[in-house]
Design a protein around this motif. Structure first.
Motif, PDB file in Angstrom:
ATOM      1  N   ILE A 271      31.054  30.717  -6.918  1.00 14.51           N
ATOM      2  CA  ILE A 271      30.122  30.242  -8.001  1.00 14.51           C
ATOM      3  C   ILE A 271      29.740  28.668  -7.562  1.00 14.51           C
ATOM      4  N   LEU A 272      31.195  27.809  -7.472  1.00 12.54           N
ATOM      5  CA  LEU A 272      31.191  26.589  -7.394  1.00 12.54           C
ATOM      6  C   LEU A 272      30.570  26.046  -5.942  1.00 12.54           C
ATOM      7  N   THR A 273      30.958  26.855  -4.976  1.00 15.61           N
ATOM      8  CA  THR A 273      30.420  26.738  -3.674  1.00 15.61           C
ATOM      9  C   THR A 273      28.992  26.781  -3.520  1.00 15.61           C
ATOM     10  N   PHE A 274      28.345  27.972  -4.171  1.00 16.23           N
ATOM     11  CA  PHE A 274      27.086  28.382  -4.111  1.00 16.23           C
ATOM     12  C   PHE A 274      26.369  27.225  -4.864  1.00 16.23           C
ATOM     13  N   LEU A 275      26.771  26.806  -5.796  1.00 14.94           N
ATOM     14  CA  LEU A 275      25.999  25.691  -6.741  1.00 14.94           C
ATOM     15  C   LEU A 275      26.200  24.307  -5.979  1.00 14.94           C
ATOM     16  N   MET A 276      27.201  24.031  -5.376  1.00 15.91           N
ATOM     17  CA  MET A 276      27.553  23.047  -4.653  1.00 15.91           C
ATOM     18  C   MET A 276      26.455  22.840  -3.579  1.00 15.91           C
ATOM     19  N   ALA A 277      26.387  23.815  -2.787  1.00 11.72           N
ATOM     20  CA  ALA A 277      25.320  23.825  -1.639  1.00 11.72           C
ATOM     21  C   ALA A 277      23.981  23.830  -1.851  1.00 11.72           C
ATOM     22  N   TRP A 278      23.294  24.551  -2.759  1.00 10.21           N
ATOM     23  CA  TRP A 278      22.004  24.781  -3.028  1.00 10.21           C
ATOM     24  C   TRP A 278      21.542  23.860  -4.039  1.00 10.21           C
ATOM     25  N   SER A 279      22.291  23.533  -5.176  1.00  8.57           N
ATOM     26  CA  SER A 279      21.646  22.789  -6.391  1.00  8.57           C
ATOM     27  C   SER A 279      20.898  21.403  -5.731  1.00  8.57           C
ATOM     28  N   PRO A 280      21.436  20.530  -4.928  1.00  5.57           N
ATOM     29  CA  PRO A 280      20.677  19.447  -4.518  1.00  5.57           C
ATOM     30  C   PRO A 280      19.402  19.863  -3.807  1.00  5.57           C
ATOM     31  N   TYR A 281      19.321  20.638  -2.861  1.00  8.53           N
ATOM     32  CA  TYR A 281      18.288  21.216  -2.511  1.00  8.53           C
ATOM     33  C   TYR A 281      16.965  21.698  -3.496  1.00  8.53           C
ATOM     34  N   ALA A 282      17.636  22.397  -4.461  1.00  8.99           N
ATOM     35  CA  ALA A 282      16.697  23.048  -5.461  1.00  8.99           C
ATOM     36  C   ALA A 282      16.237  21.817  -6.294  1.00  8.99           C
ATOM     37  N   VAL A 283      16.938  20.708  -6.872  1.00  5.17           N
ATOM     38  CA  VAL A 283      16.486  19.785  -7.316  1.00  5.17           C
ATOM     39  C   VAL A 283      15.626  19.231  -6.611  1.00  5.17           C
ATOM     40  N   MET A 284      15.810  18.838  -5.423  1.00  3.00           N
ATOM     41  CA  MET A 284      14.691  18.121  -4.474  1.00  3.00           C
ATOM     42  C   MET A 284      13.438  18.823  -4.223  1.00  3.00           C
ATOM     43  N   SER A 285      13.321  20.017  -4.125  1.00  2.00           N
ATOM     44  CA  SER A 285      12.304  21.069  -3.969  1.00  2.00           C
ATOM     45  C   SER A 285      11.322  21.044  -5.181  1.00  2.00           C
ATOM     46  N   CYS A 286      12.069  20.988  -6.578  1.00  2.00           N
ATOM     47  CA  CYS A 286      11.502  20.862  -7.784  1.00  2.00           C
ATOM     48  C   CYS A 286      10.655  19.371  -7.744  1.00  2.00           C
ATOM     49  N   ILE A 287      11.232  18.511  -7.446  1.00  3.16           N
ATOM     50  CA  ILE A 287      10.677  17.110  -7.689  1.00  3.16           C
ATOM     51  C   ILE A 287       9.491  17.071  -6.645  1.00  3.16           C
ATOM     52  N   MET A 288       9.696  17.585  -5.444  1.00  6.67           N
ATOM     53  CA  MET A 288       8.428  17.740  -4.547  1.00  6.67           C
ATOM     54  C   MET A 288       7.369  18.427  -5.031  1.00  6.67           C
ATOM     55  N   ALA A 289       7.768  19.681  -5.564  1.00  7.24           N
ATOM     56  CA  ALA A 289       6.536  20.440  -6.081  1.00  7.24           C
ATOM     57  C   ALA A 289       6.033  20.244  -7.587  1.00  7.24           C
ATOM     58  N   PHE A 290       6.698  19.674  -8.233  1.00  6.19           N
ATOM     59  CA  PHE A 290       6.296  19.399  -9.576  1.00  6.19           C
ATOM     60  C   PHE A 290       6.281  17.900 -10.199  1.00  6.19           C
ATOM     61  N   ASP A 292       6.849  13.776  -8.733  1.00  5.48           N
ATOM     62  CA  ASP A 292       6.163  12.594  -7.843  1.00  5.48           C
ATOM     63  C   ASP A 292       6.901  12.627  -6.637  1.00  5.48           C
ATOM     64  N   PRO A 293       6.401  13.235  -5.340  1.00  7.81           N
ATOM     65  CA  PRO A 293       6.971  13.232  -4.127  1.00  7.81           C
ATOM     66  C   PRO A 293       7.358  11.824  -3.630  1.00  7.81           C
ATOM     67  N   ASN A 294       6.896  10.846  -4.018  1.00  4.37           N
ATOM     68  CA  ASN A 294       7.166   9.491  -3.659  1.00  4.37           C
ATOM     69  C   ASN A 294       8.499   9.135  -4.081  1.00  4.37           C
ATOM     70  N   TYR A 295       9.076   9.677  -4.799  1.00  2.00           N
ATOM     71  CA  TYR A 295      10.329   9.456  -5.431  1.00  2.00           C
ATOM     72  C   TYR A 295      11.452  10.002  -4.243  1.00  2.00           C
ATOM     73  N   VAL A 296      10.860  11.180  -3.365  1.00  2.90           N
ATOM     74  CA  VAL A 296      11.812  11.681  -2.504  1.00  2.90           C
ATOM     75  C   VAL A 296      11.738  10.932  -1.036  1.00  2.90           C
ATOM     76  N   THR A 297      12.547  10.099  -0.692  1.00  4.26           N
ATOM     77  CA  THR A 297      12.554   9.373   0.747  1.00  4.26           C
ATOM     78  C   THR A 297      12.919  10.095   1.698  1.00  4.26           C
ATOM     79  N   PRO A 298      12.723   9.868   3.178  1.00  6.06           N
ATOM     80  CA  PRO A 298      13.088  10.583   4.135  1.00  6.06           C
ATOM     81  C   PRO A 298      14.914  10.961   4.031  1.00  6.06           C
ATOM     82  N   GLU A 299      15.491   9.932   3.805  1.00 11.50           N
ATOM     83  CA  GLU A 299      17.065   9.927   3.736  1.00 11.50           C
ATOM     84  C   GLU A 299      17.187  10.925   2.636  1.00 11.50           C
ATOM     85  N   ALA A 300      16.588  10.685   1.419  1.00  7.28           N
ATOM     86  CA  ALA A 300      16.933  11.538   0.327  1.00  7.28           C
ATOM     87  C   ALA A 300      16.729  13.241   0.490  1.00  7.28           C
ATOM     88  N   ALA A 301      15.655  13.351   1.288  1.00 11.93           N
ATOM     89  CA  ALA A 301      15.096  14.711   1.846  1.00 11.93           C
ATOM     90  C   ALA A 301      15.992  15.329   2.797  1.00 11.93           C
TER      91      ALA A 301
END
Length: 368
Positions: A271-290, A292-301
């Motif tokens: 559970i821990l490794t699954f959440l560790m690997a995928w949670s940051p990407y899920a959060v970034m995707s939510c920001i991009m989709a719903f 302000d995409p401008n908050y996501v810089t190339p490095e942050a993406a």
């Protein structure tokens, strides 16, 4: 089937070719090039730095190498040891196959794109890459979900649930791939889309286009590709832990206490490794989709995208580290005879297979 197009494909250098019509879009610094097939490519002046591309390439290379090695090790050991070819281990083989797919498809192409400082494989390859990565990712999550629910049934109600059979395992695996395909194919038919993401070194679901079809598909993908599997795993694992705690060190638990602790540890780490690997990407995707995409810089993406690919590394390590029988077979494969004999002695008599202790010990309790 409507023709798929990759819109606003990001490059850090202009795409080559003499048949590209360049035009300025908006008041920003990005240039969009229209290809002879109608696809649009955006030249992103503010893309990932050269150092950022180099660091990404190094991490992608390491993840790809060890992802292939770890999962191939699991498949090799399973293939060479008949005693490991159990119905439950068939699910683990399926998990290794999907993780191997992520390692083989995802890392090399992204590594080359990092070195080239942009996606250079064209729109068709981008769609294929994005689809396969989505398919393998959802397959891994769904396999873990099926495995956790099967463990919930066996551990919390061992005498009410029949043991998993080879036929049942094959049916579950077929269902996993069908579910994954139904979840990831809609963009190929016009519901949602695929495109280059972040600074342009990988392709994924089109998170940025704000349209009814695209947004509705993203919501569908989050619901059935992330939230529902997480809910089932949380329900299953929490009930497993509660059951183990309720029985304490008496009765059935006294006979297999050591193996139960290994199961609890394995479940928690998965559970821990699954959440560790995928949670940051899920959060970034939510920001991009719903958001302000401008908050996501190339490095942050790029960091969450690369980190999510590391999920293909962990499951084999967890399985080998906490499954004595598999570890014994691995040492035997490496011809480490002395180490194998030590592991073999440790494996007896309580840990035949750490994932199936209730299934194998339940008949003894019934007869008592």
């Amino acid at each position: 089937m409507p023709r798929m197009e990759v819109l606003d494909t990001t490059f850090t250098t202009p795409p080559p070719g003499n048949n590209l019509e360049a035009f300025r879009e908006g008041s920003g610094e990005n240039f969009t090039f229209r290809g002879e097939n109608g696809e649009n490519f955006t030249y992103m002046q503010g893309g990932l730095t050269e150092e950022g591309c180099a660091i990404s390439a190094v991490f992608l290379g390491l993840i790809g190498f060890f992802g292939v090695f770890n999962n191939m090790a699991v498949l090799t050991v399973m293939a060479m040891n008949k005693q490991l070819r159990t119905p439950l281990n068939a699910l683990l083989i399926n998990l290794a196959i999907s993780d191997l797919g992520i390692s083989i498809v995802g890392c090399p192409l992204s590594l080359i794109a990092s070195v080239s400082r942009g996606w250079t494989f064209g729109s068709t390859a981008c769609v294929g890459y994005a689809f396969l990565m989505s398919l393998f990712g959802i397959t891994s999550i769904t396999t873990l979900t099926a495995l956790s629910f099967e463990r919930f049934l066996i551990i919390t109600r061992p005498w009410k649930t029949s043991e998993l059979t080879h036929g049942g395992a094959r049916l579950i695996i077929a269902g996993v791939w069908t579910y994954s395909a139904l979840t990831t194919t809609p963009p190929l038919y016009g519901w949602g889309g695929f495109g280059v993401e972040g600074p342009g070194i990988s392709c994924s679901v089109d998170w940025e286009t704000r349209s009814l079809t695209n947004t509705s598909y993203i919501m569908f993908l989050f619901l059935f590709g992330l939230f529902l599997p997480l809910a089932v795993m949380f329900f299953s694992y929490s009930n497993i832990i509660i059951t183990l705690k309720q029985h304490g060190d008496c009765g059935l638990q006294a006979r297999v206490a050591r193996s139960e602790k290994r199961i609890a540890a394995m479940v928690f780490i998965m559970i821990l490794t699954f959440l560790m690997a995928w949670s940051p990407y899920a959060v970034m995707s939510c920001i991009m989709a719903f958001g302000d995409p401008n908050y996501v810089t190339p490095e942050a993406a790029v960091v969450p995208a690369v980190f999510a690919k590391s999920s293909c590394l962990y499951n084999p390590i967890i399985y080998v580290g906490l499954n004595t029988q598999f570890r014994t077979a691995w040492w035997r494969l490496l011809c480490c005879k002395d180490r194998w004999e030590d592991e073999k002695r440790l494996a007896q008599p309580t840990e035949k297979v750490s994932l199936t202790i209730f299934t194998e010990n339940s008949p003894q309790v019934k007869d008592a």
